[in-house]
Write an enzyme that holds these catalytic residues in place. Structure first.
Site, PDB file in Angstrom:
ATOM      1  N   ASN A 148      20.422  56.942 -48.062  1.00  0.00           N
ATOM      2  CA  ASN A 148      20.754  58.129 -47.262  1.00  0.00           C
ATOM      3  C   ASN A 148      21.628  57.851 -46.040  1.00  0.00           C
ATOM      4  OD1 ASN A 148      18.537  56.892 -46.029  1.00  0.00           O
ATOM      5  ND2 ASN A 148      17.868  58.799 -45.096  1.00  0.00           N
ATOM      6  N   GLY A 224      12.877  52.848 -46.845  1.00  0.00           N
ATOM      7  CA  GLY A 224      12.850  53.525 -48.144  1.00  0.00           C
ATOM      8  C   GLY A 224      11.578  54.331 -48.277  1.00  0.00           C
ATOM      9  N   SER A 225      11.135  54.457 -49.515  1.00  0.00           N
ATOM     10  CA  SER A 225       9.998  55.343 -49.767  1.00  0.00           C
ATOM     11  C   SER A 225       8.682  54.693 -49.328  1.00  0.00           C
ATOM     12  CB  SER A 225       9.924  55.667 -51.257  1.00  0.00           C
ATOM     13  OG  SER A 225       9.654  54.485 -51.980  1.00  0.00           O
ATOM     14  N   GLY A 229       7.264  50.879 -49.824  1.00  0.00           N
ATOM     15  CA  GLY A 229       6.846  50.229 -48.584  1.00  0.00           C
ATOM     16  C   GLY A 229       5.424  49.695 -48.676  1.00  0.00           C
ATOM     17  N   GLU A 246      10.281  51.003 -42.520  1.00  0.00           N
ATOM     18  CA  GLU A 246      10.558  52.383 -42.096  1.00  0.00           C
ATOM     19  C   GLU A 246      10.476  53.247 -43.343  1.00  0.00           C
ATOM     20  OE1 GLU A 246      10.675  53.570 -39.226  1.00  0.00           O
ATOM     21  OE2 GLU A 246      10.952  51.750 -38.054  1.00  0.00           O
ATOM     22  N   CYS A 280      14.977  60.777 -42.940  1.00  0.00           N
ATOM     23  CA  CYS A 280      13.531  60.595 -42.721  1.00  0.00           C
ATOM     24  C   CYS A 280      13.096  61.309 -41.442  1.00  0.00           C
ATOM     25  CB  CYS A 280      13.153  59.129 -42.714  1.00  0.00           C
ATOM     26  SG  CYS A 280      14.237  58.131 -41.719  1.00  0.00           S
ATOM     27  N   GLN A 327      16.612  63.543 -57.598  1.00  0.00           N
ATOM     28  CA  GLN A 327      16.235  64.157 -56.335  1.00  0.00           C
ATOM     29  C   GLN A 327      16.395  65.678 -56.421  1.00  0.00           C
ATOM     30  OE1 GLN A 327      15.152  62.108 -53.549  1.00  0.00           O
ATOM     31  NE2 GLN A 327      14.450  64.115 -52.890  1.00  0.00           N
ATOM     32  N   GLU A 379       6.424  64.452 -48.220  1.00  0.00           N
ATOM     33  CA  GLU A 379       7.851  64.481 -47.888  1.00  0.00           C
ATOM     34  C   GLU A 379       8.651  64.948 -49.114  1.00  0.00           C
ATOM     35  OE1 GLU A 379       9.931  60.711 -47.321  1.00  0.00           O
ATOM     36  OE2 GLU A 379      10.788  61.545 -45.492  1.00  0.00           O
ATOM     37  N   GLU A 458      12.988  49.197 -34.782  1.00  0.00           N
ATOM     38  CA  GLU A 458      14.377  48.819 -35.015  1.00  0.00           C
ATOM     39  C   GLU A 458      15.223  49.319 -33.839  1.00  0.00           C
ATOM     40  OE1 GLU A 458      15.625  48.413 -39.159  1.00  0.00           O
ATOM     41  OE2 GLU A 458      14.571  50.289 -39.487  1.00  0.00           O
TER      42      GLU A 458
HETATM   43  P1  ADP Z   1      14.314  56.038 -52.303  1.00  0.00           P
HETATM   44  O1  ADP Z   1      13.413  57.132 -52.709  1.00  0.00           O
HETATM   45  O2  ADP Z   1      14.928  56.186 -50.953  1.00  0.00           O
HETATM   46  O3  ADP Z   1      15.283  55.601 -53.360  1.00  0.00           O
HETATM   47  P2  ADP Z   1      13.019  53.471 -52.728  1.00  0.00           P
HETATM   48  O4  ADP Z   1      11.868  52.905 -51.968  1.00  0.00           O
HETATM   49  O5  ADP Z   1      12.870  53.631 -54.186  1.00  0.00           O
HETATM   50  O6  ADP Z   1      13.302  54.846 -52.014  1.00  0.00           O
HETATM   51  O7  ADP Z   1      14.340  52.646 -52.463  1.00  0.00           O
HETATM   52  C1  ADP Z   1      14.701  52.084 -51.218  1.00  0.00           C
HETATM   53  C2  ADP Z   1      15.219  50.685 -51.458  1.00  0.00           C
HETATM   54  O8  ADP Z   1      14.160  49.884 -51.995  1.00  0.00           O
HETATM   55  C3  ADP Z   1      16.360  50.586 -52.477  1.00  0.00           C
HETATM   56  O9  ADP Z   1      17.261  49.589 -52.087  1.00  0.00           O
HETATM   57  C4  ADP Z   1      15.624  50.193 -53.746  1.00  0.00           C
HETATM   58  O10 ADP Z   1      16.445  49.498 -54.658  1.00  0.00           O
HETATM   59  C5  ADP Z   1      14.580  49.264 -53.187  1.00  0.00           C
HETATM   60  N1  ADP Z   1      13.414  49.055 -54.066  1.00  0.00           N
HETATM   61  C6  ADP Z   1      13.006  49.778 -55.128  1.00  0.00           C
HETATM   62  N2  ADP Z   1      11.908  49.240 -55.679  1.00  0.00           N
HETATM   63  C7  ADP Z   1      11.581  48.159 -54.943  1.00  0.00           C
HETATM   64  C8  ADP Z   1      10.539  47.183 -54.974  1.00  0.00           C
HETATM   65  N3  ADP Z   1       9.577  47.198 -55.888  1.00  0.00           N
HETATM   66  N4  ADP Z   1      10.547  46.199 -54.035  1.00  0.00           N
HETATM   67  C9  ADP Z   1      11.500  46.181 -53.073  1.00  0.00           C
HETATM   68  N5  ADP Z   1      12.510  47.059 -52.990  1.00  0.00           N
HETATM   69  C10 ADP Z   1      12.550  48.031 -53.902  1.00  0.00           C
END
Ligand code: ADP
Length: 477
Positions: A148, A224-225, A229, A246, A280, A327, A379, A458
């Protein structure tokens, strides 16, 4: 545009091509990213590990110059790179250009941080002894970034990592390879020694565990998500690895009876729907007291009626498309689910057709919602906001804090008393008075509480906490 991994100063051949598709126009393919397997991550970690000592020993002036050069090129090319960003991610051109400029400013800020340093000298409590507290680089950091903010988030992780003397493996999000490639190209030409910065195109589920499990990596910073996380937190915990997360938000914007209506509507529309709600920090819950509720909803609907959704690169577009099909479907499903729960669609919520085939959606305002509805607890990450009607400031504050998240929390009011109280009692990492919940400065800490964040903040001076480790040195002559 061919996006290839950068390892030890070399652009790598091989991998599987993944097309990079413009969400504003599915017929417009920007090129491809060459996605590789675990071997690229291993090679990048080995290169970073080998290069880390040299960079850790570099002078603050050397680091300043590299970061300053990167920042200058980003700023000089903000129009061109902003266009790439908007074409790839779908935010409007002013938002894309603004984000690239922000990335440039971040590199400039951390160029300064490299020189300012952050040590401390103290007299010991014991006679004849002196104490120095230093900050040393962590070593190699793995940076995992979302789609994003495809320039700004990599920038706000890479810049402090380099400023404080770390080597980097950057794993950008699959949907935005072009921005990561453009940033890597600039870094590659900045005078940084080979191997200090590495970029890998690999699937998150492959790269993440590899980075976490390797003994060559000392820290992971992830945006990310929440689901990913949480996985990373468990895995890093098992490895005793330093982690910065985050994640999501369900950010409230409280609107009190005494708010200036124009200010409140502007904060709500900007905060909830700009950048297609894909922030976010987006204001996804509008908590409104009874005396202003109907006027506020009507004014929001009027504003949305004249808001233009369209191709990100068209001059009059205010809201671009949703980032991808997945999405898009999720957003529409959330609207349907909210309606089943009793929410009323005051505006939008449906697919839109535009001049070009893309993932267009009319921003959605849902009224008549209450705090327990799923739409108010999860969310969405799209242009969907709810209105919650409350009868008092105290109820508004309680509803605002009634969430698993705690990133940004806002209030619109003319009352100094309520503004001051809200700043003290909002359970969030960032509090906004009479401004949107989204939109932050680059020189101050960014981050949240509860399920929104984990680990040090951060940006700003706080960034040193994650990217350095403290050494306390005692000396007796
Ligand atoms: P979004 O819904 O924003 O795509 P994600 O958490 O899926 O959220 O993705 C955020 C980042 O984390 C991306 O760079 C994605 O490739 C990476 N990602 C996805 N799966 C994993 C994982 N199991 N471990 C670490 N990073 C991951």
């Amino acid at each position: 545009m061919d996006c290839r991994s950068l390892v030890n100063g070399e652009w790598l051949e091989g991998g599987e091509p993944r097309p990079n598709i413009n969400p504003s126009d599915l017929d417009d393919v920007l090129g491809q990213a060459w996605v590789q397997g675990a071997e690229v991550v291993d090679a990048a970690m080995a290169a970073a590990h080998a290069a880390a000592p040299q960079w850790a020993a570099s002078t603050p002036q050397q680091r300043f110059e590299v970061l300053d050069r990167i920042g200058s090129e980003l700023l000089a090319r903000k129009d061109e790179l902003g266009r790439l960003l908007s074409r790839e991610e779908g935010k409007t051109l002013p938002e894309g250009v603004g984000e690239v400029a922000r990335a440039g400013q971040i590199f400039k800020f951390f160029a300064g941080e490299a020189v300012r340093g952050g040590g401390q000298h103290l007299d010991s409590v014991r006679p004849g002894l002196e104490v120095d507290v230093w900050r040393e680089p962590l070593g190699v950091v793995g940076l995992i970034t979302p789609w994003n903010f495809p320039m700004a988030i990599p920038a706000w992780k890479v810049a402090p990592a380099l400023a404080f003397g770390n080597a980097v493996v950057l794993k950008p999000a699959e949907l935005v390879p072009g921005c990561a490639w453009a940033l890597a190209d600039i870094i590659h030409r900045s005078g940084l020694p080979a191997g200090v910065f590495n970029l890998v195109y690999a699937r998150g589920a492959v790269a993440g565990p590899r980075l976490v499990e390797s003994q060559l990596v000392q820290g992971i910073s992830f945006t990310g998500s929440e689901a990913t996380g949480r996985q990373l937190a468990a895995a890093c915990g098992a490895q005793l690895k330093k982690l910065q997360l985050e994640m999501g938000g369900k950010n409230p914007l409280v609107v009190l009876d005494d708010a200036d209506l124009g200010t409140a509507v502007n904060a709500a529309i900007q905060g909830a729907f700009y950048s297609t709600g894909q922030r976010c920090t987006a204001s996804s819950r509008l908590i409104v007291t009874e005396g202003i509720h109907d006027r506020f909803v009507q004014a929001c609907v009027d504003a949305l009626r004249s808001t233009r959704v369209g191709h990100a690169l068209e001059a009059d577009t205010q809201i671009g498309p949703v980032v991808d099909a997945n999405q898009w479907r999720q957003n529409l499903d959330w609207v349907a689910r909210a309606e089943q729960e009793g929410a009323v669609r005051a505006f939008g919520g449906e697919r839109l057709a535009a001049r070009t085939p893309g993932f267009y959606m009319q921003p959605c305002l849902l009224t008549g919602t209450h705090p327990q509805m799923a739409i108010n607890r999860h969310e969405v990450f799209g242009p969907v906001a709810t209105v919650l009607r409350v009868s008092s400031y105290e109820e508004a504050l309680a509803v605002a804090n009634d969430t698993a998240y705690g990133l940004s929390s806002g209030i619109c009011t003319g009352s100094l008393k309520h503004a001051m109280d809200f700043r003290r009692r909002a359970q969030a990492g960032m509090v906004m008075v009479n401004v949107p919940t989204a939109g932050v400065d680059y020189h101050v800490p960014f981050g949240g509480r509860k399920a929104s964040s984990l680990g040090p903040r951060e940006q700003g001076a706080a960034a040193a906490e994650f990217y350095t480790t403290v050494k306390t040195c005692y000396l007796k002559a």
